[in-house]
Write a protein that holds these residues in place. Structure first.
Motif, short mmCIF file in Angstrom:
data_model
loop_
_atom_site.label_atom_id
_atom_site.label_comp_id
_atom_site.label_asym_id
_atom_site.label_seq_id
_atom_site.Cartn_x
_atom_site.Cartn_y
_atom_site.Cartn_z
N ALA B 43 0.92 -1.27 0.06
CA ALA B 43 -0.28 -0.15 -0.17
C ALA B 43 0.87 1.37 0.02
O ALA B 43 0.46 2.25 0.59
CB ALA B 43 -0.88 -0.01 1.05
N MET B 67 -4.21 4.04 -1.31
CA MET B 67 -3.79 3.07 -0.12
C MET B 67 -4.86 2.11 0.52
O MET B 67 -4.38 1.02 0.71
CB MET B 67 -2.86 3.93 0.79
CG MET B 67 -1.47 4.42 0.36
SD MET B 67 -0.65 5.23 1.52
CE MET B 67 -1.39 6.77 1.89
N SER B 71 -4.96 -1.79 0.57
CA SER B 71 -4.59 -2.45 1.59
C SER B 71 -6.01 -3.26 1.95
O SER B 71 -5.90 -4.41 2.23
CB SER B 71 -4.68 -1.46 2.86
OG SER B 71 -4.30 -2.52 3.91
N HIS B 72 -7.13 -2.86 1.76
CA HIS B 72 -8.53 -3.39 1.91
C HIS B 72 -9.04 -4.40 0.93
O HIS B 72 -9.84 -4.97 1.06
CB HIS B 72 -9.56 -2.58 2.20
CG HIS B 72 -9.67 -2.02 3.72
ND1 HIS B 72 -8.67 -1.23 4.20
CD2 HIS B 72 -10.75 -2.05 4.51
CE1 HIS B 72 -9.18 -1.10 5.44
NE2 HIS B 72 -10.22 -1.61 5.94
N TYR B 81 -18.65 4.29 7.30
CA TYR B 81 -17.91 5.42 7.57
C TYR B 81 -17.45 5.54 9.15
O TYR B 81 -16.02 5.92 9.23
CB TYR B 81 -19.01 6.61 7.42
CG TYR B 81 -18.38 7.89 7.73
CD1 TYR B 81 -17.73 8.44 6.64
CD2 TYR B 81 -18.52 8.51 8.96
CE1 TYR B 81 -17.35 9.85 6.72
CE2 TYR B 81 -18.01 10.00 9.15
CZ TYR B 81 -17.49 10.41 8.06
OH TYR B 81 -16.78 11.85 8.17
N ASP B 82 -18.14 5.23 9.97
CA ASP B 82 -17.57 5.04 11.39
C ASP B 82 -16.20 4.20 11.71
O ASP B 82 -15.28 4.43 12.19
CB ASP B 82 -18.64 4.57 12.27
CG ASP B 82 -19.80 5.71 12.59
OD1 ASP B 82 -19.60 6.65 12.10
OD2 ASP B 82 -20.71 5.43 13.33
N VAL B 83 -16.42 2.94 11.10
CA VAL B 83 -15.02 2.29 11.01
C VAL B 83 -13.91 2.90 10.41
O VAL B 83 -12.78 3.04 10.72
CB VAL B 83 -15.43 0.87 10.45
CG1 VAL B 83 -14.09 -0.03 10.50
CG2 VAL B 83 -16.41 -0.11 11.29
N MET B 85 -13.40 5.95 9.75
CA MET B 85 -12.85 6.93 10.37
C MET B 85 -12.13 6.92 11.48
O MET B 85 -11.01 7.40 11.60
CB MET B 85 -14.01 8.07 10.76
CG MET B 85 -14.69 8.77 9.70
SD MET B 85 -13.36 9.81 8.48
CE MET B 85 -13.03 11.01 9.86
N GLY B 86 -12.33 5.86 12.29
CA GLY B 86 -11.58 5.28 13.34
C GLY B 86 -10.28 4.88 12.78
O GLY B 86 -9.05 5.22 13.16
N LEU B 87 -10.32 4.04 11.56
CA LEU B 87 -9.04 3.78 10.79
C LEU B 87 -8.26 4.96 10.46
O LEU B 87 -7.11 4.67 10.43
CB LEU B 87 -9.23 2.53 9.84
CG LEU B 87 -9.95 1.30 10.13
CD1 LEU B 87 -10.43 0.49 9.02
CD2 LEU B 87 -9.01 0.50 11.04
N VAL B 89 -7.90 7.94 11.56
CA VAL B 89 -7.22 8.80 12.68
C VAL B 89 -6.04 7.89 13.09
O VAL B 89 -5.12 8.35 13.05
CB VAL B 89 -8.26 8.91 13.77
CG1 VAL B 89 -7.26 9.61 14.83
CG2 VAL B 89 -9.35 9.95 13.49
N THR B 90 -6.32 6.35 13.10
CA THR B 90 -5.15 5.54 13.75
C THR B 90 -4.12 5.46 12.84
O THR B 90 -2.86 5.37 12.95
CB THR B 90 -5.89 4.13 13.93
OG1 THR B 90 -6.47 4.27 15.11
CG2 THR B 90 -4.68 3.12 14.07
N THR B 91 -4.37 5.31 11.44
CA THR B 91 -3.33 5.33 10.39
C THR B 91 -2.78 7.04 9.92
O THR B 91 -2.25 6.80 8.86
CB THR B 91 -3.85 4.61 9.09
OG1 THR B 91 -5.10 5.25 8.54
CG2 THR B 91 -4.43 3.03 9.39
N LYS B 94 -4.03 7.17 6.32
CA LYS B 94 -3.71 6.59 5.08
C LYS B 94 -4.98 5.83 4.76
O LYS B 94 -5.09 5.60 3.43
CB LYS B 94 -2.69 5.60 5.46
CG LYS B 94 -1.07 6.24 5.43
CD LYS B 94 -0.16 5.27 5.82
CE LYS B 94 0.20 4.82 7.15
NZ LYS B 94 0.78 5.91 8.01
#
Lengths: 142, 142, 142, 142
Positions: B43, B67, B71-72, B81-83, B85-87, B89-91, B94
């Motif tokens: 990615a 990317m 990756s997905h 969307y909620d999942v 947006m969590g990913l 911020v964490t990435t 990316k």
């Protein structure tokens, strides 16, 4: 006609575990606990283990050494320090010009990099080199 | 005995240029200038072009879409969307759960992702889809 | 009366593709695969290609070289290392004082920068210089 | 008199490897390759493995889930989404309120967290839970 894709090889997660296990064995033999990181495709981290007693921030140094060796396809200590520090700032630390990272070359294919951190640079390199030898990977230039 | 490496396929830089050129053609046909990013192994971004008149910050959105899709291995808009947006911020951005990114699947191998940005999500997706069709890659689920 | 706006010139996306294609040709001739980045207005990245076999992390170094040359309007290696590293930390790596980035000057206007990475600094510079020559841009000072 | 230090327990690197191996076994049984991260003291990452076929960017999501579970000492999905996203931005992604992270509680001591990523949240949680069960750690609340 141009080719859209070309064949390649990837390190398996079993290969990653064998590298980490072999590094732990060597580190235990030396009495030098380290963090051990493995980078694969695209210089992304695919494996990591922090040994009991090793420095907790070794995660970042070992990972950077693994990514550097995977991307440059050479031992990290072969990168001139000034160039390496320029690349380090630009890549926000993904490249590091410090000893302890080696490319993983199997059957002629560079499939990633291994990086060790928490020992001296020389100890880190010895442990990384032992891990490569244990799985039959090529022994990188000294 | 466990395998240390497994065979894989990589997108070539000629494949990358053909994808970008095909996306430009479609964008010109629609009159919607975009940024076009291609992600490959791990990615990582391997190609990018910002068309005349497209939004300059499209580099980051198009790259994130590429990317994410790489990756997905699925269209970016299929991520809730909620999942997402969590990913995101964490990435550190990316991963992005916005429409306009598609996996690049050639001869059954997912070799990366293409992401377009600067149009509406729907326009970005149409352009990305046209680029995939132009090189004979699989047409991802709608 | 003061002017509110002044005329400017921008690199087109066709210009970007011609620069990248010319860099690929030179890199192939030398047998040195590189990452090639082009920065335009505001020192933002407008084009990128990673050649087959080049280092995946070259995206960041080539992009930084392109942005640096576009912003400084001079070859990246003309920036004194100590000054450049200070700017590098401050700009979070957008400025890099390493060889391989050149300004793109067409008809007397600096419209951006080209940066190459993955070769030695000298190889990166030769490839960038060949790309400029191929489109008739000015040959920057050595 | 106040005590200057208090007793604590730490997860060993052998414990980390057993957790990762058990997660791999469960993931293989389900046919869902994942990234598996283990956080220890101070919510720092002490182990990681990306399985063949899992999403490369799972490193960041699995690691965030492991750090979150280790720091909060609760399953990641018990954190309300809105609160979790606020913490996520503040911690630059180290906290993530998505399903798939569980605290590692052994003999009544919380010694870290395990996080899985690349499956659905439910699959990630099942795999993490199986790893805890395999080493005799407590089964966190559902």
């Amino acid at each position: 006609m141009t080719e859209l894709t070309i064949p390649s090889r990837k390190l398996t997660h079993d290969g990653v575990r064998r590298l980490i296990d072999a590094a732990v064995d060597k580190a235990n033999e030396l009495g030098v606990p380290v963090g051990i990181a493995i980078a694969g495709d695209g210089a992304r981290i695919v494996g990591y283990l922090l040994m009991d007693g090793a420095r907790p921030l070794a995660q970042e140094s070992a990972s950077a050494k693994a990514m550097t060796a995977a991307s440059h396809r050479m031992p990290t200590h072969k990168i001139p320090y000034d160039v390496g520090m320029g690349l380090s700032v630009t890549t926000q630390g993904k490249v590091i010009p410090l000893r302890g990272g080696l490319p993983i070359v199997i059957d002629g294919h560079c499939v990633g990099g291994i990086g060790c951190g928490s020992g001296t640079g020389e100890e880190d390199e010895v442990i990384a080199r032992a891990a490569l030898a244990a799985i039959g990977a090529e022994n990188p230039e000294a």
